[in-house]
Design a protein around this motif. Structure first.
Motif, PDB file in Angstrom:
ATOM      1  N   GLY A  30     -25.550  22.125 -77.109  1.00 38.85           N
ATOM      2  CA  GLY A  30     -24.625  23.140 -77.015  1.00 38.85           C
ATOM      3  C   GLY A  30     -23.942  22.999 -75.707  1.00 38.85           C
ATOM      4  O   GLY A  30     -23.023  23.862 -75.134  1.00 38.85           O
ATOM      5  N   GLU A  31     -23.791  21.883 -75.094  1.00 41.43           N
ATOM      6  CA  GLU A  31     -23.036  21.297 -74.032  1.00 41.43           C
ATOM      7  C   GLU A  31     -22.442  20.023 -74.163  1.00 41.43           C
ATOM      8  O   GLU A  31     -23.138  19.128 -74.734  1.00 41.43           O
ATOM      9  N   ALA A  32     -21.186  19.788 -73.804  1.00 43.93           N
ATOM     10  CA  ALA A  32     -20.524  18.423 -74.079  1.00 43.93           C
ATOM     11  C   ALA A  32     -21.000  17.278 -73.444  1.00 43.93           C
ATOM     12  O   ALA A  32     -21.200  17.193 -72.278  1.00 43.93           O
ATOM     13  N   LYS A  66     -14.414  23.771 -79.172  1.00 47.53           N
ATOM     14  CA  LYS A  66     -14.243  25.150 -78.413  1.00 47.53           C
ATOM     15  C   LYS A  66     -15.004  25.143 -77.268  1.00 47.53           C
ATOM     16  O   LYS A  66     -16.376  25.388 -77.661  1.00 47.53           O
ATOM     17  N   VAL A  67     -14.668  25.186 -76.035  1.00 42.45           N
ATOM     18  CA  VAL A  67     -15.565  25.276 -75.027  1.00 42.45           C
ATOM     19  C   VAL A  67     -15.161  26.370 -73.833  1.00 42.45           C
ATOM     20  O   VAL A  67     -14.265  26.880 -73.936  1.00 42.45           O
ATOM     21  N   THR A  68     -16.383  26.766 -73.283  1.00 39.79           N
ATOM     22  CA  THR A  68     -16.331  27.287 -71.767  1.00 39.79           C
ATOM     23  C   THR A  68     -16.222  26.458 -70.784  1.00 39.79           C
ATOM     24  O   THR A  68     -17.395  25.801 -70.697  1.00 39.79           O
ATOM     25  N   GLY A  73     -20.959  19.673 -61.712  1.00 42.11           N
ATOM     26  CA  GLY A  73     -21.800  20.799 -62.315  1.00 42.11           C
ATOM     27  C   GLY A  73     -20.902  21.512 -63.037  1.00 42.11           C
ATOM     28  O   GLY A  73     -21.167  22.937 -63.569  1.00 42.11           O
ATOM     29  N   HIS A  74     -19.673  21.204 -63.487  1.00 40.24           N
ATOM     30  CA  HIS A  74     -18.701  21.874 -64.381  1.00 40.24           C
ATOM     31  C   HIS A  74     -19.133  21.430 -65.678  1.00 40.24           C
ATOM     32  O   HIS A  74     -18.227  20.911 -66.349  1.00 40.24           O
ATOM     33  N   VAL A  75     -20.148  21.974 -66.272  1.00 36.88           N
ATOM     34  CA  VAL A  75     -20.748  21.852 -67.542  1.00 36.88           C
ATOM     35  C   VAL A  75     -19.593  22.528 -68.503  1.00 36.88           C
ATOM     36  O   VAL A  75     -19.041  23.225 -68.265  1.00 36.88           O
ATOM     37  N   GLN A  76     -19.538  21.864 -69.708  1.00 33.95           N
ATOM     38  CA  GLN A  76     -18.760  22.451 -70.819  1.00 33.95           C
ATOM     39  C   GLN A  76     -19.656  23.112 -71.754  1.00 33.95           C
ATOM     40  O   GLN A  76     -20.196  22.302 -72.496  1.00 33.95           O
ATOM     41  N   LYS A  77     -19.982  24.352 -72.000  1.00 31.16           N
ATOM     42  CA  LYS A  77     -20.568  24.896 -72.972  1.00 31.16           C
ATOM     43  C   LYS A  77     -19.913  24.963 -74.250  1.00 31.16           C
ATOM     44  O   LYS A  77     -18.587  25.267 -74.258  1.00 31.16           O
ATOM     45  N   VAL A  78     -20.378  24.711 -75.319  1.00 25.95           N
ATOM     46  CA  VAL A  78     -19.707  24.368 -76.624  1.00 25.95           C
ATOM     47  C   VAL A  78     -20.132  25.402 -77.559  1.00 25.95           C
ATOM     48  O   VAL A  78     -21.227  25.661 -77.928  1.00 25.95           O
ATOM     49  N   HIS A  79     -18.906  26.067 -78.021  1.00 23.12           N
ATOM     50  CA  HIS A  79     -19.062  27.340 -78.807  1.00 23.12           C
ATOM     51  C   HIS A  79     -18.929  26.785 -80.614  1.00 23.12           C
ATOM     52  O   HIS A  79     -19.522  27.539 -81.232  1.00 23.12           O
TER      53      HIS A  79
END
Lengths: 129, 129
Positions: B45-47, B85-87, B65-71
């Motif tokens: 769940g992280e890019a 689609k990420v945060t 540290g700028h991880v992309q959380k993947v929705h």
């Protein structure tokens, strides 16, 4: 045309292009452009891509009538990807996909498989005459 | 893993991947994935991308540290482009670009040249230590 030289074209002379719907923010499709396609797009304000399968310029909507009006052209930090802000004309809501769907990204990953989660808005048989 | 076999990987074993911010709809970046990158992204769940310049897997945010959380993971009609689609975590607003900008698409075409139209949110020197 120095602005065209600013791009890093790949070994086939292409760059990937993301078409995003201006009003909704939806990502409609990703296709490819060569120099000519990008130049024509910038000049005419309607998206022209390079069809890799057909090996020729492809004016989006040339068969379907679903032309993409281009409001803005963006280039990324590495100068090897283009982003278009578009209005997908010819149907409401816009149909960008050859399957008759709004967006080409209609398959969602779910627990180990791809599931189709977007409806067909118009039968492609009636779009491509 | 049949869902990975459903993709049409290019001659280098890669597909282009669009990362779109879930909350804003902004297109943050386009990068590339190979099989391993996509599998790890789906699992964790992280890019995770494939860095073509470095020739290795690249966990987004591994340095910054700028991880992309993947929705959500989407696949297009031709099965050769992925949309995430990420945060974009680690800063508010999110910083996806190595230049310290929100989005990599910070250059806009204007009358024959590319103009930078997005601000640097944080000095990259302080992001990549």
């Amino acid at each position: 045309m120095s602005w065209l030289d600013d791009l890093k074209w790949d070994r086939d002379g292409l760059v990937p292009v993301v078409a995003q719907e201006l009003a909704s923010g939806d990502v409609l499709m990703v296709a490819w452009m060569n120099r000519d396609a990008l130049e024509q797009t910038a000049t005419n304000g309607e998206a022209v891509y390079w069809s890799r399968s057909r090996g020729r310029l492809w004016r989006k909507g040339e068969t379907s009538g679903h032309v993409q009006k281009v409001h803005e052209i963006r280039l990324d930090c590495d100068a090897d990807v283009v982003l278009l802000k578009v209005t997908q004309t010819g149907h409401e809501p816009g149909i960008a996909c050859h399957t008759g769907r709004h967006s080409c990204f209609f398959q969602r990953y779910e627990a180990g498989s791809w599931r189709t989660v977007e409806p067909v808005l118009k039968d492609p048989e009636t779009i491509y005459r």
